[in-house]
Design an enzyme around this catalytic site. Structure first.
Site, PDB file in Angstrom:
ATOM      1  N   HIS A  25      35.213  40.060  44.795  1.00 20.57           N
ATOM      2  CA  HIS A  25      35.879  41.392  45.367  1.00 20.57           C
ATOM      3  C   HIS A  25      37.329  40.859  45.013  1.00 20.57           C
ATOM      4  CE1 HIS A  25      37.158  45.212  47.406  1.00 20.57           C
ATOM      5  NE2 HIS A  25      38.304  44.268  47.709  1.00 20.57           N
ATOM      6  N   GLU A  26      37.878  39.649  45.933  1.00 17.05           N
ATOM      7  CA  GLU A  26      39.033  39.143  45.902  1.00 17.05           C
ATOM      8  C   GLU A  26      39.478  38.713  44.423  1.00 17.05           C
ATOM      9  OE1 GLU A  26      41.052  39.985  48.309  1.00 17.05           O
ATOM     10  OE2 GLU A  26      39.505  40.677  49.524  1.00 17.05           O
ATOM     11  N   HIS A  29      40.437  41.485  42.231  1.00 15.99           N
ATOM     12  CA  HIS A  29      41.821  41.626  42.328  1.00 15.99           C
ATOM     13  C   HIS A  29      42.887  41.145  41.784  1.00 15.99           C
ATOM     14  CE1 HIS A  29      40.994  45.088  45.011  1.00 15.99           C
ATOM     15  NE2 HIS A  29      40.681  44.293  46.114  1.00 15.99           N
TER      16      HIS A  29
END
Length: 231
Positions: A25-26, A29
């Site tokens: 997820h990170e 980004h």
């Protein structure tokens, strides 16, 4: 000894998917921001699949563990990926893609986990049982993370998407909520349910806003992939 073994087994089933979910997820980004013009996360080593780059000791490990042991509910966070939106090629439009990248990655991981469940039967029974439980947990964790983060409230990803898509008259006041966003989230997750319990009323906003969509997506993924998920 068997009791300790059961604890280790249960922790392994949930810990592995949580670490993978927040890491991807990170990293997503940071990767999308990098490709769209801002290399801040890349220069800081946050475009990485190394979970140590993203895990926050308190928010990712200590707080969720304490909550699971006390109220049987987990809430936490990873280190936020630094993004300088002003450095993006088209700041307002690209902010939407950067914010949506994390939840979209979690949706993709949920589908991939469900597909993998179809082939774990080829493994020995003991391994297959663990793999099925872990992959099922991965589907659930990734869907919860995706749906929760897409709630239209800054600093959640959905809030940033909404700010990028709404007209200025609506985007500006929504963006100003970011300073209070975490307090609002804590209120929704913990304070409202506590008040509701005292009044005998179900005020579990999390269950309404996240549980319903997650249940729908679980059934959709089962239908598309043919996987049988175990929760």
């Amino acid at each position: 000894m068997s009791g300790l073994g059961d604890i280790v087994y249960a922790v392994s089933i949930w810990a592995v998917p949580v670490i993978v979910a927040i890491t991807f997820h990170e990293a997503a980004h940071g990767y999308v921001a990098w490709r769209l013009g801002d290399d801040t996360a890349y220069r800081l080593g946050r475009v990485s699949f190394n979970p140590l780059k993203h895990i926050d000791l308190f928010g990712t490990i200590i707080l969720p563990a304490l909550l699971l042991l006390t109220v049987k509910f987990a809430f936490g966070w990873a280190k936020p990926v630094p993004v300088n939106f002003a450095r993006l090629n088209r700041p307002r439009q690209d902010m939407v893609w950067v914010a949506a990248a994390g939840p979209a990655t979690n949706i993709a991981l949920a589908f991939a986990s469900a597909v993998l469940i179809r082939i774990v039967g080829l493994f020995p029974a003991a391994v297959a049982d663990w793999a099925t439980a872990t992959l099922s947990a991965s589907v659930l964790i990734n869907l919860i993370l995706a749906v929760f983060n897409m709630l239209p409230l800054p600093p959640l990803d959905g809030g940033r998407v909404a700010v990028g898509l709404l007209p200025d008259a609506l985007a500006r006041p929504l963006a100003r909520l970011e300073r209070w966003g975490l307090l609002i989230i804590i209120g929704m997750l913990f304070i409202l349910p506590f008040i509701g319990a005292q009044l005998g009323v179900n005020l579990s906003v999390f269950r309404w806003l996240v549980g319903g969509p997650v249940f729908f997506l679980v059934r959709l993924i089962e239908t598309i992939t043919g996987a049988s998920l175990e929760f």
